[in-house]
Design a protein around this motif. Structure first.
Motif, PDB file in Angstrom:
ATOM      1  N   ILE A 152      11.197  -1.670  -0.039  1.00  0.00           N
ATOM      2  CA  ILE A 152      10.324  -2.697   0.462  1.00  0.00           C
ATOM      3  C   ILE A 152      10.380  -2.596   2.166  1.00  0.00           C
ATOM      4  O   ILE A 152      10.774  -1.431   2.310  1.00  0.00           O
ATOM      5  CB  ILE A 152      11.313  -3.925   0.052  1.00  0.00           C
ATOM      6  CG1 ILE A 152      12.901  -4.370   1.145  1.00  0.00           C
ATOM      7  CG2 ILE A 152      11.959  -4.904  -0.993  1.00  0.00           C
ATOM      8  CD1 ILE A 152      13.689  -5.362   1.837  1.00  0.00           C
ATOM      9  N   LEU A 184       2.573   0.325   1.531  1.00  0.00           N
ATOM     10  CA  LEU A 184       2.885   0.201   0.130  1.00  0.00           C
ATOM     11  C   LEU A 184       1.886   0.999  -0.456  1.00  0.00           C
ATOM     12  O   LEU A 184       2.290   0.894  -1.739  1.00  0.00           O
ATOM     13  CB  LEU A 184       1.933  -1.436   0.298  1.00  0.00           C
ATOM     14  CG  LEU A 184       2.599  -2.870   1.251  1.00  0.00           C
ATOM     15  CD1 LEU A 184       1.900  -4.055   0.498  1.00  0.00           C
ATOM     16  CD2 LEU A 184       3.470  -2.630   0.307  1.00  0.00           C
ATOM     17  N   GLN A 185       0.741   2.022   0.387  1.00  0.00           N
ATOM     18  CA  GLN A 185       0.313   2.672  -0.479  1.00  0.00           C
ATOM     19  C   GLN A 185       1.213   4.394  -1.335  1.00  0.00           C
ATOM     20  O   GLN A 185       0.805   4.358  -2.457  1.00  0.00           O
ATOM     21  CB  GLN A 185      -1.317   3.172  -0.069  1.00  0.00           C
ATOM     22  CG  GLN A 185      -2.477   2.187   0.675  1.00  0.00           C
ATOM     23  CD  GLN A 185      -2.964   2.828   1.306  1.00  0.00           C
ATOM     24  OE1 GLN A 185      -2.859   3.844   1.908  1.00  0.00           O
ATOM     25  NE2 GLN A 185      -4.256   2.721   1.342  1.00  0.00           N
ATOM     26  N   GLU A 243      10.326  -9.861  -0.025  1.00  0.00           N
ATOM     27  CA  GLU A 243      10.595 -10.929  -0.272  1.00  0.00           C
ATOM     28  C   GLU A 243      10.813 -11.846   1.260  1.00  0.00           C
ATOM     29  O   GLU A 243      11.308 -11.040   2.143  1.00  0.00           O
ATOM     30  CB  GLU A 243      10.331 -11.625  -1.408  1.00  0.00           C
ATOM     31  CG  GLU A 243       9.834 -11.370  -2.788  1.00  0.00           C
ATOM     32  CD  GLU A 243      10.482 -11.287  -3.854  1.00  0.00           C
ATOM     33  OE1 GLU A 243      12.003 -12.354  -3.331  1.00  0.00           O
ATOM     34  OE2 GLU A 243      10.263 -11.444  -4.650  1.00  0.00           O
ATOM     35  N   ASP A 289      14.301  -0.971  -6.312  1.00  0.00           N
ATOM     36  CA  ASP A 289      13.001  -0.585  -5.373  1.00  0.00           C
ATOM     37  C   ASP A 289      13.227  -0.464  -3.739  1.00  0.00           C
ATOM     38  O   ASP A 289      14.071  -1.192  -3.124  1.00  0.00           O
ATOM     39  CB  ASP A 289      12.024  -1.287  -6.192  1.00  0.00           C
ATOM     40  CG  ASP A 289      12.174  -2.973  -5.804  1.00  0.00           C
ATOM     41  OD1 ASP A 289      12.787  -3.170  -5.213  1.00  0.00           O
ATOM     42  OD2 ASP A 289      11.211  -3.090  -6.277  1.00  0.00           O
ATOM     43  N   ARG A 349       6.697  -1.319  -1.568  1.00  0.00           N
ATOM     44  CA  ARG A 349       6.329  -2.694  -2.131  1.00  0.00           C
ATOM     45  C   ARG A 349       6.849  -4.002  -0.821  1.00  0.00           C
ATOM     46  O   ARG A 349       8.042  -3.530  -0.567  1.00  0.00           O
ATOM     47  CB  ARG A 349       7.364  -3.623  -3.699  1.00  0.00           C
ATOM     48  CG  ARG A 349       8.556  -4.292  -3.692  1.00  0.00           C
ATOM     49  CD  ARG A 349       8.305  -5.140  -4.660  1.00  0.00           C
ATOM     50  NE  ARG A 349      10.006  -5.414  -4.808  1.00  0.00           N
ATOM     51  CZ  ARG A 349      10.625  -5.920  -3.969  1.00  0.00           C
ATOM     52  NH1 ARG A 349       9.781  -6.997  -3.548  1.00  0.00           N
ATOM     53  NH2 ARG A 349      12.296  -6.409  -4.137  1.00  0.00           N
ATOM     54  N   LEU A 350       5.574  -4.970  -0.729  1.00  0.00           N
ATOM     55  CA  LEU A 350       5.938  -6.632   0.188  1.00  0.00           C
ATOM     56  C   LEU A 350       6.977  -6.484  -0.011  1.00  0.00           C
ATOM     57  O   LEU A 350       7.777  -7.610  -0.766  1.00  0.00           O
ATOM     58  CB  LEU A 350       4.409  -6.759   0.249  1.00  0.00           C
ATOM     59  CG  LEU A 350       5.057  -7.825   0.811  1.00  0.00           C
ATOM     60  CD1 LEU A 350       4.272  -7.247   2.601  1.00  0.00           C
ATOM     61  CD2 LEU A 350       3.638  -8.573   1.222  1.00  0.00           C
TER      62      LEU A 350
END
Length: 460
Positions: free
Chosen positions: A6, A102-103, A110, A4, A107-108
């Motif tokens: 990030i 993010l919209q 880690e 994905d 994704r945020l």
């Protein structure tokens, strides 16, 4: 999880000239094009080129004026497609820009996930990945040099050479196991095994000899300033910091708690721990401070014991000096400005304290700081504070892995002398290779890798 896209803020939170939002993954380019309005129309953005324009919100509103860079795989930090948005360095511009990424489907990230992807995608090994966080946390130029050398692969290359030597021998050993009828193959394997194991043992031992110096150069020394009340401990701390950090008065027992500050002394990062004067007392608060002082003494890598030049060495001083045990210890004779013959005091202490270095000082007159720096370098590094030009071990994890590998090789050599079968010797050799592989990540478990990267900051 690693397929994905990030995103994270890659610069420290707060106000500054520039703040960067970093995006990595298969959707990075699409997200970058969607959230950014170019100042001039661009059909196919070039890789590694900055474009001027604006970050656009969901409703088409301008969120910030920015510069955007598209970096196409594989020539990126993660080897994936990467987009970096250079916003104004404030909390809100970065927050709104990150929210927009993010919209749009990211994704945020880690903690440490960008560097973890660089490791998983083969751009760097685990030792080099650890060097990234070491560079970020470096407090001295020396620590920085060590970390950069590790990032460039100096340690990895050395470990790889040792590992390759042993792997070559393992291949002959396994050929001997697979074809037991060929005695000549087994004889060659035994000879090569002894030679390679002895050479690897020597080279690993040389690496381990650099571990203590490497750790200190990178992490620094936890240094406890101890002594009886009113001998000048807090004054010494202030002098080393070149600022009035600790409260200083003529009243004994002013310092009631442990105070920590960092100082760069001669290229060494020292975490200076100013402690309460150690003495017998009925004052409850002071008693707690004395207990913490004794704890700081026990945890220290280096002890600076401060004496008053105008006072004699007491039984309490002797007890505290003995409490330092085998730790590196320097005795500082402060307030030499109060005595007529400082040299006589120093000579007397040299005779009473045997091999302990004694440094005369007058903090009030700013005398003796250079001599103290030289004494620390001489005691801890035998006078040479410069990092080695060859590979150095700077991590406790690497030291542990090398130590275990050395133990397996020692066991194997002992078993070889005792005439053990070659298949049993191969077990120890496999274990030695696995331990070496943990350093570069070739044999590391997923749990350990996750633990290492969790110590990173988000966005790196």
């Amino acid at each position: 999880m690693h397929e994905d896209t990030i995103a994270a803020i890659a610069t420290p939170v707060g106000e500054g000239g520039i703040g960067i939002v970093r995006i990595s993954g298969p959707q990075a380019k699409d997200i970058g094009k969607e959230l950014f309005r170019f100042h001039r129309p661009v059909q196919n953005p070039q890789s590694h080129k900055l474009y001027y324009g604006h970050v656009i919100g969901e409703g088409g509103e301008v969120l910030d004026e920015a510069l955007l860079a598209f970096m196409h795989s594989p020539r990126t930090y993660t080897t994936e497609d990467v987009v970096e948005i250079n916003c104004h360095g404030g909390i809100m511009p970065l927050k709104k820009t990150l929210e927009r990424t993010l919209q749009l489907g990211a994704r945020l990230a880690e903690a440490g996930e960008f560097t973890q992807r660089a490791f998983l995608n083969g751009r760097i090994d685990l030792a080099q990945a650890e060097a990234v966080i070491q560079i970020i946390r470096a407090r001295t130029e020396t620590a920085m040099q060590l970390s950069v050398a590790q990032l460039q692969g100096r340690l990895s290359q050395k470990v790889g050479e040792i590992r390759q030597q042993l792997l070559s021998v393992l291949a002959h050993m396994e050929a001997s196991i697979d074809f037991p009828e060929h005695q000549d193959v087994e004889d060659v394997a035994f000879v090569q095994l002894r030679e390679a194991a002895e050479l690897a043992h020597k080279e690993i031992d040389l690496l381990l000899q650099t571990a203590d110096k490497g750790r200190i150069l990178r992490e620094g020394l936890r240094t406890a300033i101890v002594g009886r009340p009113n001998v000048g401990k807090s004054s010494l701390l202030n002098a080393l910091l070149k600022e009035q950090r600790a409260i200083v008065t003529d009243i004994p027992g002013t310092t009631r708690d442990v105070l920590e500050e960092s100082v760069n002394l001669g290229g060494i990062a020292l975490t200076m721990v100013d402690t309460a004067g150690i003495r017998e007392t009925t004052d409850t608060v002071e008693k707690m401070g004395v207990e913490r002082s004794r704890e700081a003494l026990g945890q220290a890598d280096l002890v600076l014991y401060v004496l008053d030049a105008s006072d004699d060495l007491t039984a309490e001083d002797i007890e505290l000096l003995q409490a330092a045990g085998e730790k590196p210890l320097i005795v500082i004779v402060n307030k030499t400005d109060l005595v007529s013959s400082p040299a006589d005091v120093t000579t007397k202490l040299h005779s009473e304290l045997a091999s302990v270095p004694v440094v005369p000082m007058s903090v009030v007159e700013n005398r003796g700081l250079q001599e103290l720096e030289e004494a620390i370098v001489s005691l801890v590094f035998q006078g040479d504070v410069k990092p080695s030009q060859s590979a150095m071990v700077t991590s406790a994890r690497h030291k542990d892995a090398l130590s275990r590998s050395l133990t397996f090789l020692q066991d194997m050599l002992s078993a070889l002398e005792s005439g053990f079968a070659i298949d049993l010797l191969a077990i120890d050799l496999h274990s030695a290779l696995d331990a070496l592989g943990e350093i570069t990540g070739e044999t590391v478990g997923a749990d350990l890798a996750d633990e290492i990267f969790s110590a990173f900051c988000i966005g790196k």
